[in-house]
Design an enzyme around this catalytic site. Structure first.
Site, mmCIF file in Angstrom:
data_model
loop_
_atom_site.group_PDB
_atom_site.id
_atom_site.type_symbol
_atom_site.label_atom_id
_atom_site.label_comp_id
_atom_site.label_asym_id
_atom_site.label_seq_id
_atom_site.Cartn_x
_atom_site.Cartn_y
_atom_site.Cartn_z
ATOM 1 N N GLY A 226 -43.018 -11.226 62.038
ATOM 2 C CA GLY A 226 -42.651 -12.577 61.647
ATOM 3 C C GLY A 226 -43.856 -13.483 61.567
ATOM 4 O O GLY A 226 -44.962 -13.054 61.227
ATOM 5 N N SER A 227 -43.664 -14.741 61.917
ATOM 6 C CA SER A 227 -44.701 -15.753 61.755
ATOM 7 C C SER A 227 -45.673 -15.744 62.929
ATOM 8 O O SER A 227 -45.380 -15.242 64.014
ATOM 9 C CB SER A 227 -44.064 -17.137 61.647
ATOM 10 N N VAL A 228 -46.841 -16.361 62.700
ATOM 11 C CA VAL A 228 -47.824 -16.502 63.775
ATOM 12 C C VAL A 228 -47.246 -17.362 64.901
ATOM 13 O O VAL A 228 -47.359 -17.023 66.086
ATOM 14 C CB VAL A 228 -49.127 -17.121 63.240
ATOM 15 N N GLY A 230 -44.035 -18.085 65.768
ATOM 16 C CA GLY A 230 -42.967 -17.442 66.525
ATOM 17 C C GLY A 230 -43.453 -16.251 67.313
ATOM 18 O O GLY A 230 -43.085 -16.052 68.476
ATOM 19 N N GLY A 231 -44.301 -15.431 66.687
ATOM 20 C CA GLY A 231 -44.812 -14.249 67.361
ATOM 21 C C GLY A 231 -45.686 -14.589 68.536
ATOM 22 O O GLY A 231 -45.632 -13.936 69.586
ATOM 23 N N GLU A 250 -46.458 -8.233 64.660
ATOM 24 C CA GLU A 250 -47.132 -8.453 63.376
ATOM 25 C C GLU A 250 -46.883 -9.910 63.013
ATOM 26 O O GLU A 250 -45.740 -10.314 62.796
ATOM 27 C CB GLU A 250 -46.569 -7.526 62.303
ATOM 28 N N CYS A 287 -45.720 -9.082 53.470
ATOM 29 C CA CYS A 287 -46.726 -9.367 54.493
ATOM 30 C C CYS A 287 -48.114 -8.952 54.053
ATOM 31 O O CYS A 287 -49.110 -9.414 54.625
ATOM 32 C CB CYS A 287 -46.366 -8.665 55.799
#
Length: 514
Positions: A226-228, A230-231, A250, A287
């Site tokens: 997912g996103s930077v 959220g991750g 990721e 991605c």
């Protein structure tokens, strides 16, 4: 600690083509329901101990998904607008992935069995040592938005975790909750057919449920795509636990491309057309979309930009996965196009009330070499856009590359002579290698083959670990090594006995046995 909503919030299936709710498919999980799912998975982890049963389960799941293909693809398209052709192919990839991991389980090499008998003549003396790998336990899987099959409930994280012998609890993505429910039912039915309990595959919905999941003391590891933002939040939560756990995330990737002057002179039109196809594939929601392309100034680079302009101009507007992503895309484009010296030969933006149109931006590479307000161009923008940075010389291109964070991929386009070893080809590969987990020559990064040699990962923020989420070695994320010292044969697990009753490949007293 969060204890769940007073009233369970409904989970709706939403049509991204209209933004309207379609139907209620579930409710957000409370803290108690997350706890129940994890505990149930933990209690049945021993049911996955038999490798033959695991392999049969994975193959049965692939068969069952194929049998339900039409209904699954229809639901997936209604929730993601990715189209039946793309989704049918993605489901086929998912089934292939499941069967590939079944083959890995059958082979047994992933256990890394190593046996060393005692050697009193060594310095220091070597005792009887027997090493192999065991499953970590319950794995939390966070589904991706842009791959509703291959990186979601039955995707690579789930397949590799089950192959390792780990039950999973999946946090469904809110962009395809109805599909998530259907796929989970298919997997559970396949589990029952092999005598496995339903709890080997758990499913929860809701943002807060995702936080509860990563904090649960019985969760042993997690996989995320997912996103930077959220991750990183989940990564930090995994590290802040009283007992930290591995978090294989990721997060984001710019996937830089370098086009040499000789390559642009040799085939500008083909490179421009190829770039257009790669950056607009799936409405730019891959991605590994090339988000930054270093192109030489001058006539050769001009030809490439013209080819790119022609190809992107012919690209139809498309629907992003949800309206939040559409809003973020439009905001990101506005922020970038307002920068000085940024031009847009084909302006990306709103293609309609619910769609976006593809485009690209150009900027002198020197604006990216020193830092400042143009640094936003070095951040991923999710959607059909790329940034073409025009460089004047090799030093300028090198300066831009030196400022890039970690990526999933990095690509170089070389001329025929450069690819044969003349010029800077080898030097460029060496410069790109520290930036990414996959380095391509004269190709495009979109399309990640499921193969034993594949690596889908890279330096942070591409991923939070050195592992891959695609390919056979993805199974290694969910295992840990254990060594037995001077244990009697009668007490050893069968994988570590001298007579090798399971017929496993192993290293026996320094010799590789297959």
């Amino acid at each position: 600690m969060w204890k769940g909503p007073a009233v369970a919030a409904p989970v709706w299936s939403v049509d991204p083509r209209t933004g309207k709710q379609r139907e209620q498919v579930a409710v957000e999980a409370t803290a108690q329901e997350v706890d129940a799912a994890v505990r149930a998975a933990h209690e049945v982890r021993g049911s996955l101990a038999d490798r033959a049963v695991r392999a049969a389960f994975l193959r049965g799941a692939a068969d069952a998904l194929e049998a339900a293909r039409d209904g699954l693809v229809e639901t997936a398209d209604a929730e993601t607008a990715l189209g039946p052709v793309r989704l049918t192919g993605e489901l086929a990839r998912t089934c292939y992935q499941l069967r590939a991991f079944a083959d890995i389980v059958d082979e047994g090499a992933f256990l890394d069995v190593v046996i060393d008998h005692p050697d009193d003549t060594a310095t220091p003396p070597v005792p009887d040592l027997r090493r192999y790998k065991v499953p970590l336990g319950v794995v939390a899987v966070y589904s991706a938005s842009n791959f509703p099959f291959a990186f979601s409930v039955a995707g690579g994280d789930t397949a590799s975790a089950l192959a390792a012998g780990c039950p999973v609890v999946v946090k469904a993505h809110p962009d395809h909750p109805g599909l998530s429910e259907l796929v989970a039912k298919v997997l559970r039915r396949a589990a029952r057919e092999q005598g496995l309990p339903d709890a080997v595959v758990g499913l929860v919905h809701g943002f807060e449920a995702g936080l509860e999941l990563i904090r649960h003391p019985l969760v042993a590891a997690a996989g995320f795509t997912g996103s930077v933002k959220g991750g990183r939040a989940l990564f930090d939560a995994a590290a802040a636990r009283p007992v930290p756990i591995p978090f294989h995330g990721e997060l984001g990737s710019l996937n830089p491309v370098v086009v040499t002057e000789a390559a642009a002179a040799e085939r500008a039109e083909a490179i421009g057309a190829g770039l257009a196809g790669s950056m607009t594939l799936g409405v730019g929601q891959f991605c590994v979309k090339p988000g930054l392309v270093l192109v030489p100034s001058g006539a050769a680079g001009d030809g490439l930009v013209k080819s790119l302009t022609d190809a992107v101009s012919d690209t139809d507007a498309g629907v992003l996965l949800d309206h939040r992503m559409r809003d973020n895309f439009l905001t990101g484009i506005a922020e970038r196009t307002h920068l000085p010296d940024v031009e847009s030969p084909v302006t990306p933006g709103a293609g309609g009330e619910h769609t976006v149109s593809a485009g690209f931006l150009t900027v002198p590479a020197e604006k990216l070499a020193d830092g400042g307000e143009h640094d936003v161009l070095l951040e991923e923008c999710f959607g059909p856009v790329t940034v073409v940075a025009r460089y004047d010389d090799e030093a300028q291109a090198r300066a831009v590359l030196s400022r890039l964070p970690g990526n999933l991929t990095a690509t170089v386009h070389l001329s025929t002579e450069e690819a044969e070893g003349q010029g800077r080809g080898a030097e460029l590969l060496a410069e790109l290698t520290p930036l990414a987990g996959r380095v391509l020559v004269n190709g495009w990064p979109t399309g990640v083959a499921v193969a034993p040699a594949q690596h889908h990962g890279g330096p942070y923020p591409a991923t939070t670990s050195t592992s891959t989420s695609v390919g056979g070695t993805a199974i290694e994320r969910w295992l840990r090594p254990v060594v037995y010292q001077n244990a009697p044969q009668a007490l050893l697990p069968p994988e570590l006995r001298d007579d090798n009753p399971l017929g496993l490949p192993r290293r026996f007293d320094g010799r590789l046995e297959r």
